[in-house]
Design a protein around this motif. Sequence first.
Motif, PDB file in Angstrom:
ATOM      1  N   ALA A  48       0.839  -1.195   0.000  1.00 16.98           N
ATOM      2  CA  ALA A  48       0.000   0.000   0.000  1.00 16.98           C
ATOM      3  C   ALA A  48       0.871   1.240   0.000  1.00 16.98           C
ATOM      4  O   ALA A  48       2.001   1.210   0.499  1.00 16.98           O
ATOM      5  N   GLY A  49       0.336   2.324  -0.566  1.00 14.38           N
ATOM      6  CA  GLY A  49       1.057   3.582  -0.577  1.00 14.38           C
ATOM      7  C   GLY A  49       0.114   4.746  -0.389  1.00 14.38           C
ATOM      8  O   GLY A  49      -1.061   4.666  -0.770  1.00 14.38           O
ATOM      9  N   ILE A  50       0.608   5.825   0.202  1.00 20.24           N
ATOM     10  CA  ILE A  50      -0.202   7.013   0.455  1.00 20.24           C
ATOM     11  C   ILE A  50       0.617   8.245   0.096  1.00 20.24           C
ATOM     12  O   ILE A  50       1.809   8.337   0.423  1.00 20.24           O
ATOM     13  N   SER A  51      -0.015   9.182  -0.577  1.00 25.82           N
ATOM     14  CA  SER A  51       0.676  10.394  -0.997  1.00 25.82           C
ATOM     15  C   SER A  51       0.964  11.292   0.209  1.00 25.82           C
ATOM     16  O   SER A  51       0.488  11.048   1.315  1.00 25.82           O
ATOM     17  N   ALA A  52       1.705  12.348  -0.035  1.00 26.08           N
ATOM     18  CA  ALA A  52       2.150  13.233   1.038  1.00 26.08           C
ATOM     19  C   ALA A  52       0.991  13.827   1.831  1.00 26.08           C
ATOM     20  O   ALA A  52       1.042  13.913   3.062  1.00 26.08           O
ATOM     21  N   GLU A  58      -3.058   3.862  -2.832  1.00 23.40           N
ATOM     22  CA  GLU A  58      -3.076   2.690  -3.702  1.00 23.40           C
ATOM     23  C   GLU A  58      -2.857   1.439  -2.872  1.00 23.40           C
ATOM     24  O   GLU A  58      -2.128   1.467  -1.877  1.00 23.40           O
ATOM     25  N   TYR A  59      -3.450   0.341  -3.331  1.00 20.59           N
ATOM     26  CA  TYR A  59      -3.300  -0.941  -2.658  1.00 20.59           C
ATOM     27  C   TYR A  59      -2.981  -2.024  -3.673  1.00 20.59           C
ATOM     28  O   TYR A  59      -3.406  -1.968  -4.826  1.00 20.59           O
ATOM     29  N   ALA A  60      -2.267  -3.030  -3.220  1.00 27.37           N
ATOM     30  CA  ALA A  60      -2.139  -4.249  -4.003  1.00 27.37           C
ATOM     31  C   ALA A  60      -3.503  -4.933  -4.041  1.00 27.37           C
ATOM     32  O   ALA A  60      -4.275  -4.859  -3.076  1.00 27.37           O
ATOM     33  N   ASP A  61      -3.777  -5.617  -5.135  1.00 27.25           N
ATOM     34  CA  ASP A  61      -5.070  -6.288  -5.267  1.00 27.25           C
ATOM     35  C   ASP A  61      -5.297  -7.291  -4.138  1.00 27.25           C
ATOM     36  O   ASP A  61      -6.430  -7.484  -3.694  1.00 27.25           O
ATOM     37  N   SER A  62      -4.246  -7.912  -3.671  1.00 28.57           N
ATOM     38  CA  SER A  62      -4.368  -8.960  -2.665  1.00 28.57           C
ATOM     39  C   SER A  62      -4.832  -8.440  -1.298  1.00 28.57           C
ATOM     40  O   SER A  62      -5.265  -9.234  -0.462  1.00 28.57           O
ATOM     41  N   VAL A  63      -4.742  -7.136  -1.073  1.00 30.61           N
ATOM     42  CA  VAL A  63      -5.114  -6.602   0.234  1.00 30.61           C
ATOM     43  C   VAL A  63      -6.274  -5.607   0.174  1.00 30.61           C
ATOM     44  O   VAL A  63      -6.736  -5.142   1.223  1.00 30.61           O
TER      45      VAL A  63
END
Length: 123
Positions: A48-52, A58-63
Amino acid sequence: VQLQASGGGLVQAGESLGLSCTASGRTFSWYVMTWFRQPPGKGREFVAGISATGSSIEYADSVKGRFTISRDNGKNTAYLQMNSLKPEDTAVYFCATSDIGLITHGVQSYAYWGQGTQVTVSS
């Protein structure tokens, strides 16, 4: 830049666990924060990632639908809330940040990594 991850542990399938990643060494609120994981015997993968500002996630499909990434810029900390855990979520989890402003899924994009925290999900 230093990243300190914490919160891993051993849980049963279906349970929840929360991870934290505290950053120091630069202005936390300017940069993307991400979580990766490395299952036993496998390569490191994006979770997973989050902008500043937190406006882009965004997430991986698996999670997707089970994990939630968030951040508190006032505390220089990013979080990963993991619900409905499965045995296949077992891995060492790493937080990471980069010098660029976009969320990318490649390990090579991230210059700064936390030390990793073990998450084990038993069936």
